[in-house]
Write an enzyme that holds these catalytic residues in place. Structure first.
Site, PDB file in Angstrom:
ATOM      1  CE  LYS A   1       2.249  -4.500  -1.378  1.00  0.00           C
ATOM      2  NZ  LYS A   1       3.225  -4.039  -2.392  1.00  0.00           N
TER       3      LYS A   1
ATOM      4  NE  ARG B   1       3.986   0.801   2.082  1.00  0.00           N
ATOM      5  CZ  ARG B   1       2.989   0.687   1.199  1.00  0.00           C
ATOM      6  NH1 ARG B   1       1.782   0.346   1.582  1.00  0.00           N
ATOM      7  NH2 ARG B   1       3.225   0.934  -0.066  1.00  0.00           N
TER       8      ARG B   1
ATOM      9  NE  ARG C   1       0.309   0.498  -9.505  1.00  0.00           N
ATOM     10  CZ  ARG C   1       0.865   0.158  -8.330  1.00  0.00           C
ATOM     11  NH1 ARG C   1       0.571  -0.996  -7.764  1.00  0.00           N
ATOM     12  NH2 ARG C   1       1.724   0.962  -7.736  1.00  0.00           N
TER      13      ARG C   1
ATOM     14  NE  ARG D   1      -1.057   3.916  -6.750  1.00  0.00           N
ATOM     15  CZ  ARG D   1      -0.561   3.018  -5.903  1.00  0.00           C
ATOM     16  NH1 ARG D   1      -1.030   1.783  -5.914  1.00  0.00           N
ATOM     17  NH2 ARG D   1       0.387   3.342  -5.057  1.00  0.00           N
TER      18      ARG D   1
ATOM     19  NE  ARG E   1       4.906   4.183  -4.532  1.00  0.00           N
ATOM     20  CZ  ARG E   1       4.174   3.730  -5.554  1.00  0.00           C
ATOM     21  NH1 ARG E   1       4.204   4.346  -6.719  1.00  0.00           N
ATOM     22  NH2 ARG E   1       3.428   2.675  -5.400  1.00  0.00           N
TER      23      ARG E   1
HETATM   24  P1  ADP Z   1       1.335  -3.844  -5.614  1.00  0.00           P
HETATM   25  O1  ADP Z   1      -0.093  -3.879  -5.096  1.00  0.00           O
HETATM   26  O2  ADP Z   1       2.223  -4.832  -4.935  1.00  0.00           O
HETATM   27  O3  ADP Z   1       1.929  -2.460  -5.616  1.00  0.00           O
HETATM   28  P2  ADP Z   1       0.094  -4.472  -8.183  1.00  0.00           P
HETATM   29  O4  ADP Z   1      -0.709  -5.692  -7.888  1.00  0.00           O
HETATM   30  O5  ADP Z   1      -0.659  -3.194  -8.354  1.00  0.00           O
HETATM   31  O6  ADP Z   1       1.303  -4.307  -7.145  1.00  0.00           O
HETATM   32  O7  ADP Z   1       0.937  -4.780  -9.516  1.00  0.00           O
HETATM   33  C1  ADP Z   1       1.808  -3.789 -10.077  1.00  0.00           C
HETATM   34  C2  ADP Z   1       1.761  -3.881 -11.604  1.00  0.00           C
HETATM   35  O8  ADP Z   1       2.380  -5.108 -12.025  1.00  0.00           O
HETATM   36  C3  ADP Z   1       0.354  -3.864 -12.203  1.00  0.00           C
HETATM   37  O9  ADP Z   1       0.383  -3.118 -13.402  1.00  0.00           O
HETATM   38  C4  ADP Z   1       0.064  -5.347 -12.469  1.00  0.00           C
HETATM   39  O10 ADP Z   1      -0.819  -5.517 -13.562  1.00  0.00           O
HETATM   40  C5  ADP Z   1       1.445  -5.902 -12.769  1.00  0.00           C
HETATM   41  N1  ADP Z   1       1.637  -7.281 -12.289  1.00  0.00           N
HETATM   42  C6  ADP Z   1       1.167  -7.836 -11.138  1.00  0.00           C
HETATM   43  N2  ADP Z   1       1.552  -9.123 -11.026  1.00  0.00           N
HETATM   44  C7  ADP Z   1       2.298  -9.393 -12.127  1.00  0.00           C
HETATM   45  C8  ADP Z   1       2.990 -10.567 -12.605  1.00  0.00           C
HETATM   46  N3  ADP Z   1       2.996 -11.701 -11.907  1.00  0.00           N
HETATM   47  N4  ADP Z   1       3.646 -10.476 -13.780  1.00  0.00           N
HETATM   48  C9  ADP Z   1       3.660  -9.323 -14.476  1.00  0.00           C
HETATM   49  N5  ADP Z   1       3.035  -8.184 -14.106  1.00  0.00           N
HETATM   50  C10 ADP Z   1       2.363  -8.221 -12.945  1.00  0.00           C
HETATM   51  P1  AMP Z   2       0.186   1.489  -1.873  1.00  0.00           P
HETATM   52  O1  AMP Z   2      -1.169   1.657  -2.502  1.00  0.00           O
HETATM   53  O2  AMP Z   2       0.241   0.347  -0.919  1.00  0.00           O
HETATM   54  O3  AMP Z   2       1.296   1.453  -2.913  1.00  0.00           O
HETATM   55  O4  AMP Z   2       0.425   2.795  -0.993  1.00  0.00           O
HETATM   56  C1  AMP Z   2       0.462   4.091  -1.578  1.00  0.00           C
HETATM   57  C2  AMP Z   2       1.024   5.088  -0.567  1.00  0.00           C
HETATM   58  O5  AMP Z   2       0.161   5.192   0.577  1.00  0.00           O
HETATM   59  C3  AMP Z   2       2.410   4.781  -0.002  1.00  0.00           C
HETATM   60  O6  AMP Z   2       3.474   5.188  -0.861  1.00  0.00           O
HETATM   61  C4  AMP Z   2       2.381   5.581   1.302  1.00  0.00           C
HETATM   62  O7  AMP Z   2       2.563   6.965   1.083  1.00  0.00           O
HETATM   63  C5  AMP Z   2       0.929   5.374   1.761  1.00  0.00           C
HETATM   64  N1  AMP Z   2       0.776   4.171   2.617  1.00  0.00           N
HETATM   65  C6  AMP Z   2      -0.001   3.085   2.342  1.00  0.00           C
HETATM   66  N2  AMP Z   2       0.096   2.185   3.342  1.00  0.00           N
HETATM   67  C7  AMP Z   2       0.963   2.693   4.249  1.00  0.00           C
HETATM   68  C8  AMP Z   2       1.497   2.227   5.481  1.00  0.00           C
HETATM   69  N3  AMP Z   2       1.153   1.036   6.010  1.00  0.00           N
HETATM   70  N4  AMP Z   2       2.376   3.034   6.145  1.00  0.00           N
HETATM   71  C9  AMP Z   2       2.720   4.237   5.656  1.00  0.00           C
HETATM   72  N5  AMP Z   2       2.269   4.731   4.489  1.00  0.00           N
HETATM   73  C10 AMP Z   2       1.397   3.967   3.788  1.00  0.00           C
END
Ligand code: ADP
Ligand code: AMP
Length: 213
Positions: free
Chosen positions: A13, A88, A127, A160, A171
């Protein structure tokens, strides 16, 4: 255009939001990013949410709903917005609808990035985020893994706190129980667009761009 990015943690995302917000010229609103910056600054909100985040649990609905209701009053959302990581839960989705109704707005598209659970753990634990520009990458994309530098700006990369294997498990359970039902919720509202998130990053971007045309 008012867009929601939906999908499990690690679906891509944040990665896609970086491209799509540029394309659509709308602000990228990530509740996770807002919480992390509050934790870093040590604000009252940061202190309230840190324990939940560290444990891989969702922050209580009322805290997130209040945050977003406030964020949607900023002038930059006039031309549209992209929500990443919100809503969420069904409660959050209903609260969002009420807030938007009161503003005479609606959600135009919910981009649901689909990725098999079996590959999410590897994506999340690998990541890395840039301390300087906030760009997200993965260790597999780093030429020199020992260097640990952002490929965009050369800034230092960090992992992170909640991207450990143990926290990821929790999660994913939270996602399955509370967030996954949103796909059905938005499908019934005829705004759900499913995207195959297991393709290369640029192909995922291409599919999202086409869907939003
Ligand atoms: P989210 O925001 O949904 O938690 P991220 O965008 O941070 O996910 O992506 C999670 C991890 O996967 C990151 O390390 C990113 O570089 C990697 N990633 C994202 N999209 C792809 C893809 N299409 N193929 C492989 N790895 C990906
Ligand atoms: P994310 O960066 O989206 O992976 O979110 C990291 C963490 O923030 C999650 O695991 C939750 O603890 C909190 N969080 C982010 N967005 C929400 C949401 N919409 N509702 C509840 N918790 C959230």
């Amino acid at each position: 255009m008012n867009i929601i990015l939906l999908g499990p943690p690690g679906a891509g995302k944040g990665t896609q939001a970086a491209f799509i917000t540029q394309l659509k010229k709308v602000p990228h609103i990530s509740t996770g990013d807002i919480f992390r910056s509050n934790v870093k600054e040590g604000t009252a909100l940061g202190k309230k949410v840190q324990g939940y985040m560290d444990q891989g649990l969702l922050v209580p609905d009322e805290v997130v709903v209040e945050l977003i209701a406030d964020r949607l009053t900023w002038p930059d959302v006039q031309k549209g917005f992209m929500l990443d990581g919100f809503p969420r839960s069904i409660t959050q989705a209903k609260a969002l609808e009420e807030t938007l109704d009161a503003m005479g707005k609606k959600i135009d598209a919910v981009i649901n990035i689909e990725v098999d659970f079996s590959i999410l753990t590897e994506r999340i634990t690998g990541r890395r985020v840039c301390k300087n520009c906030g760009a997200t990458t993965h260790i597999k994309y780093l030429d020199d893994k020992a260097e640990n530098k952002c490929t965009e700006c050369g800034g230092e990369l960090y992992q992170r706190a909640d991207d450990s294997e143990e926290t990821v498990k929790k999660r994913l359970v939270e996602y399955e129980e509370k967030t996954h039902p949103l796909t059905e919720y938005y499908r019934e509202k005829n705004v759900l667009i499913n995207i195959d998130g297991q393709q290369d990053i640029k192909d995922v971007t291409h599919d999202i761009e086409s869907a939003l045309k």
